[in-house]
Design a protein around this motif. Sequence first.
Motif, PDB file in Angstrom:
ATOM      1  N   GLY A   1      -6.332 -26.223 -86.324  1.00 42.31           N
ATOM      2  CA  GLY A   1      -7.608 -25.692 -85.888  1.00 42.31           C
ATOM      3  C   GLY A   1      -8.411 -25.144 -87.060  1.00 42.31           C
ATOM      4  O   GLY A   1      -7.865 -24.463 -87.940  1.00 42.31           O
TER       5      GLY A   1
ATOM      6  N   TYR B   1     -10.665 -29.223 -84.092  1.00 41.25           N
ATOM      7  CA  TYR B   1      -9.223 -29.454 -84.093  1.00 41.25           C
ATOM      8  C   TYR B   1      -8.900 -30.856 -84.588  1.00 41.25           C
ATOM      9  O   TYR B   1      -9.628 -31.813 -84.309  1.00 41.25           O
TER      10      TYR B   1
ATOM     11  N   ALA C   1       2.984 -22.303 -79.577  1.00 45.27           N
ATOM     12  CA  ALA C   1       1.526 -22.331 -79.469  1.00 45.27           C
ATOM     13  C   ALA C   1       1.085 -21.299 -78.434  1.00 45.27           C
ATOM     14  O   ALA C   1       1.724 -21.133 -77.393  1.00 45.27           O
TER      15      ALA C   1
ATOM     16  N   VAL D   1      -1.706 -25.074 -85.450  1.00 48.33           N
ATOM     17  CA  VAL D   1      -1.497 -24.593 -84.079  1.00 48.33           C
ATOM     18  C   VAL D   1      -0.031 -24.771 -83.695  1.00 48.33           C
ATOM     19  O   VAL D   1       0.617 -23.843 -83.202  1.00 48.33           O
TER      20      VAL D   1
ATOM     21  N   PHE E   1      -9.536 -20.649 -83.203  1.00 51.12           N
ATOM     22  CA  PHE E   1      -9.468 -21.200 -84.554  1.00 51.12           C
ATOM     23  C   PHE E   1     -10.843 -21.607 -85.072  1.00 51.12           C
ATOM     24  O   PHE E   1     -10.988 -21.887 -86.257  1.00 51.12           O
TER      25      PHE E   1
ATOM     26  N   LEU F   1      -7.141 -22.374 -76.329  1.00 51.10           N
ATOM     27  CA  LEU F   1      -7.238 -22.584 -77.771  1.00 51.10           C
ATOM     28  C   LEU F   1      -8.674 -22.993 -78.059  1.00 51.10           C
ATOM     29  O   LEU F   1      -9.102 -24.109 -77.748  1.00 51.10           O
TER      30      LEU F   1
END
Length: 203
Positions: free
Chosen positions: A157, A106, A97, A140, A102, A202
Amino acid sequence: MYYDLTTLTGPILDLRALNEDATGWVQQAGVGTFLGSWNTDIGVLARLMLLRGYETHADLLDERQRTLKSRNPFNGGDRLQALQMESFEGFPFLDNASPRSFGGVYEFRTYILKPGGLPATLEAWKSAIEPAKDYTDHLVINLFALDGPPRITHIWGFESLGQRADLRGRYYKAGLWPPKGGPEQILEATSTIAYSNKGSPLA
Protein backbone atom coordinates in the motif's frame (compact mmCIF):
# COMPACT_ATOMS: atom_id res chain seq x y z
CA MET A 1 -4.04 -16.74 9.50
CA TYR A 2 -5.75 -17.86 6.30
CA TYR A 3 -6.91 -15.59 3.51
CA ASP A 4 -9.27 -15.60 0.57
CA LEU A 5 -8.51 -13.30 -2.36
CA THR A 6 -11.57 -13.11 -4.59
CA THR A 7 -11.59 -11.44 -8.00
CA LEU A 8 -14.93 -10.43 -9.51
CA THR A 9 -15.28 -9.36 -13.14
CA GLY A 10 -18.05 -7.01 -14.20
CA PRO A 11 -18.90 -4.24 -16.65
CA ILE A 12 -16.28 -1.53 -16.30
CA LEU A 13 -18.92 1.16 -15.67
CA ASP A 14 -20.76 -0.93 -13.05
CA LEU A 15 -17.91 -1.79 -10.71
CA ARG A 16 -19.12 0.63 -8.04
CA ALA A 17 -22.50 -1.08 -7.92
CA LEU A 18 -20.83 -4.51 -8.00
CA ASN A 19 -18.69 -3.47 -5.04
CA GLU A 20 -21.81 -2.49 -3.10
CA ASP A 21 -23.37 -5.86 -3.93
CA ALA A 22 -20.25 -7.76 -2.88
CA THR A 23 -19.79 -5.78 0.32
CA GLY A 24 -23.32 -6.71 1.35
CA TRP A 25 -22.56 -10.35 0.65
CA VAL A 26 -19.39 -10.28 2.75
CA GLN A 27 -21.21 -8.61 5.64
CA GLN A 28 -23.75 -11.45 5.63
CA ALA A 29 -21.03 -14.04 6.26
CA GLY A 30 -20.93 -15.69 9.64
CA VAL A 31 -17.17 -16.16 9.58
CA GLY A 32 -14.09 -14.27 8.48
CA THR A 33 -12.94 -10.66 8.53
CA PHE A 34 -13.44 -8.31 5.60
CA LEU A 35 -10.08 -6.63 4.98
CA GLY A 36 -10.18 -4.83 1.66
CA SER A 37 -11.89 -4.00 -1.62
CA TRP A 38 -10.10 -2.61 -4.68
CA ASN A 39 -10.74 -1.79 -8.34
CA THR A 40 -7.93 -2.56 -10.76
CA ASP A 41 -6.46 0.37 -12.70
CA ILE A 42 -3.17 -0.87 -14.19
CA GLY A 43 -3.12 -4.45 -15.44
CA VAL A 44 -6.30 -6.32 -16.35
CA LEU A 45 -9.19 -3.87 -15.98
CA ALA A 46 -12.81 -4.27 -14.85
CA ARG A 47 -11.77 -6.35 -11.86
CA LEU A 48 -12.96 -6.01 -8.26
CA MET A 49 -10.62 -7.62 -5.72
CA LEU A 50 -11.73 -8.60 -2.21
CA LEU A 51 -9.50 -9.77 0.64
CA ARG A 52 -10.85 -11.63 3.66
CA GLY A 53 -9.05 -13.23 6.61
CA TYR A 54 -9.93 -16.33 8.64
CA GLU A 55 -8.70 -17.71 11.93
CA THR A 56 -8.91 -21.30 10.69
CA HIS A 57 -8.78 -23.09 7.36
CA ALA A 58 -12.14 -24.68 8.21
CA ASP A 59 -13.71 -21.20 8.42
CA LEU A 60 -12.33 -20.35 5.00
CA LEU A 61 -13.76 -23.56 3.55
CA ASP A 62 -17.16 -22.90 5.13
CA GLU A 63 -17.34 -19.52 3.40
CA ARG A 64 -16.12 -21.05 0.14
CA GLN A 65 -18.98 -23.57 0.34
CA ARG A 66 -21.48 -20.76 0.87
CA THR A 67 -20.26 -19.09 -2.30
CA LEU A 68 -20.13 -22.22 -4.44
CA LYS A 69 -23.63 -23.31 -3.45
CA SER A 70 -25.21 -19.90 -4.02
CA ARG A 71 -27.28 -19.12 -7.12
CA ASN A 72 -26.34 -15.46 -6.69
CA PRO A 73 -22.78 -15.30 -5.26
CA PHE A 74 -21.71 -11.91 -3.94
CA ASN A 75 -25.21 -10.63 -4.75
CA GLY A 76 -23.75 -9.83 -8.15
CA GLY A 77 -26.73 -10.76 -10.31
CA ASP A 78 -26.21 -9.99 -13.99
CA ARG A 79 -23.34 -7.63 -13.14
CA LEU A 80 -21.12 -10.52 -12.06
CA GLN A 81 -19.56 -11.94 -15.22
CA ALA A 82 -16.74 -14.06 -13.76
CA LEU A 83 -15.52 -15.16 -10.35
CA GLN A 84 -12.15 -16.42 -9.12
CA MET A 85 -11.35 -17.43 -5.54
CA GLU A 86 -7.86 -18.16 -4.23
CA SER A 87 -6.87 -19.61 -0.84
CA PHE A 88 -3.72 -18.51 0.97
CA GLU A 89 -1.86 -18.68 4.24
CA GLY A 90 0.12 -15.71 5.52
CA PHE A 91 3.90 -15.83 5.82
CA PRO A 92 4.43 -17.07 9.40
CA PHE A 93 6.86 -14.31 10.43
CA LEU A 94 4.65 -11.41 9.29
CA ASP A 95 1.85 -9.74 11.23
CA ASN A 96 -1.65 -10.56 10.11
CA ALA A 97 -3.26 -8.13 7.70
CA SER A 98 -5.49 -5.66 9.51
CA PRO A 99 -7.47 -2.50 8.66
CA ARG A 100 -5.16 0.45 8.12
CA SER A 101 -4.80 3.45 5.83
CA PHE A 102 -1.88 3.18 3.43
CA GLY A 103 -2.95 5.95 1.09
CA GLY A 104 -5.28 4.24 -1.36
CA VAL A 105 -2.84 2.96 -4.00
CA TYR A 106 -2.19 -0.79 -3.82
CA GLU A 107 0.02 -3.18 -5.71
CA PHE A 108 -0.73 -6.90 -5.98
CA ARG A 109 2.36 -8.86 -7.07
CA THR A 110 2.09 -12.58 -7.80
CA TYR A 111 5.11 -14.80 -8.35
CA ILE A 112 4.67 -18.32 -9.66
CA LEU A 113 7.48 -20.31 -8.07
CA LYS A 114 9.60 -23.21 -9.15
CA PRO A 115 8.49 -26.51 -7.59
CA GLY A 116 10.04 -26.64 -4.12
CA GLY A 117 10.79 -22.90 -4.23
CA LEU A 118 8.65 -21.80 -1.30
CA PRO A 119 11.06 -22.65 1.58
CA ALA A 120 13.89 -20.62 0.02
CA THR A 121 11.45 -17.79 -0.69
CA LEU A 122 10.32 -17.70 2.94
CA GLU A 123 13.92 -17.65 4.16
CA ALA A 124 14.84 -14.85 1.78
CA TRP A 125 11.91 -12.67 2.78
CA LYS A 126 12.42 -13.25 6.49
CA SER A 127 15.99 -11.98 6.23
CA ALA A 128 15.08 -8.95 4.11
CA ILE A 129 12.12 -7.45 5.99
CA GLU A 130 13.97 -5.56 8.74
CA PRO A 131 16.91 -4.17 6.70
CA ALA A 132 14.44 -2.63 4.22
CA LYS A 133 12.02 -1.44 6.90
CA ASP A 134 11.10 1.94 5.35
CA TYR A 135 9.96 0.02 2.28
CA THR A 136 8.51 -3.07 3.96
CA ASP A 137 6.41 -0.89 6.28
CA HIS A 138 4.25 -0.60 3.15
CA LEU A 139 3.78 -4.37 2.92
CA VAL A 140 0.19 -5.24 3.79
CA ILE A 141 0.80 -9.00 3.74
CA ASN A 142 2.61 -11.73 1.84
CA LEU A 143 0.73 -14.95 1.18
CA PHE A 144 1.53 -18.39 -0.16
CA ALA A 145 -1.13 -20.26 -2.13
CA LEU A 146 -2.82 -23.37 -0.79
CA ASP A 147 -4.12 -24.45 -4.19
CA GLY A 148 -3.18 -24.13 -7.85
CA PRO A 149 0.43 -23.64 -8.94
CA PRO A 150 3.01 -22.87 -6.22
CA ARG A 151 2.98 -19.09 -5.88
CA ILE A 152 3.03 -16.14 -3.55
CA THR A 153 0.99 -12.95 -3.67
CA HIS A 154 2.20 -9.89 -1.82
CA ILE A 155 0.10 -6.77 -1.35
CA TRP A 156 1.63 -3.32 -0.88
CA GLY A 157 0.00 0.00 0.00
CA PHE A 158 1.22 3.48 -0.95
CA GLU A 159 0.10 7.09 -1.09
CA SER A 160 1.06 7.34 -4.77
CA LEU A 161 2.84 5.55 -7.59
CA GLY A 162 5.64 8.06 -7.14
CA GLN A 163 6.16 6.99 -3.53
CA ARG A 164 6.26 3.37 -4.65
CA ALA A 165 8.84 4.07 -7.36
CA ASP A 166 11.03 6.11 -5.01
CA LEU A 167 11.10 3.44 -2.29
CA ARG A 168 11.71 0.57 -4.68
CA GLY A 169 14.46 2.45 -6.49
CA ARG A 170 16.21 3.47 -3.29
CA TYR A 171 16.29 -0.01 -1.78
CA TYR A 172 17.20 -1.67 -5.06
CA LYS A 173 20.14 0.71 -5.42
CA ALA A 174 21.25 -0.06 -1.86
CA GLY A 175 21.18 -3.79 -2.59
CA LEU A 176 18.54 -4.38 0.10
CA TRP A 177 15.73 -5.35 -2.26
CA PRO A 178 14.61 -7.75 -3.69
CA PRO A 179 15.26 -10.35 -0.99
CA LYS A 180 18.48 -12.18 -1.76
CA GLY A 181 17.71 -15.70 -2.95
CA GLY A 182 14.09 -14.87 -3.74
CA PRO A 183 14.15 -14.01 -7.47
CA GLU A 184 15.93 -17.28 -8.26
CA GLN A 185 12.75 -19.13 -7.28
CA ILE A 186 10.44 -17.19 -9.64
CA LEU A 187 9.15 -18.65 -12.90
CA GLU A 188 6.65 -15.90 -13.73
CA ALA A 189 5.78 -12.55 -12.17
CA THR A 190 2.77 -10.27 -12.61
CA SER A 191 1.80 -6.96 -11.04
CA THR A 192 -1.55 -5.17 -10.76
CA ILE A 193 -2.18 -1.66 -9.47
CA ALA A 194 -5.55 -1.14 -7.82
CA TYR A 195 -7.29 1.62 -5.87
CA SER A 196 -9.17 1.04 -2.65
CA ASN A 197 -12.94 1.40 -2.78
CA LYS A 198 -15.10 3.47 -0.49
CA GLY A 199 -15.66 1.52 2.71
CA SER A 200 -12.58 -0.67 2.29
CA PRO A 201 -11.02 -1.41 5.71
CA LEU A 202 -7.61 -1.25 4.02
CA ALA A 203 -7.84 2.27 2.65
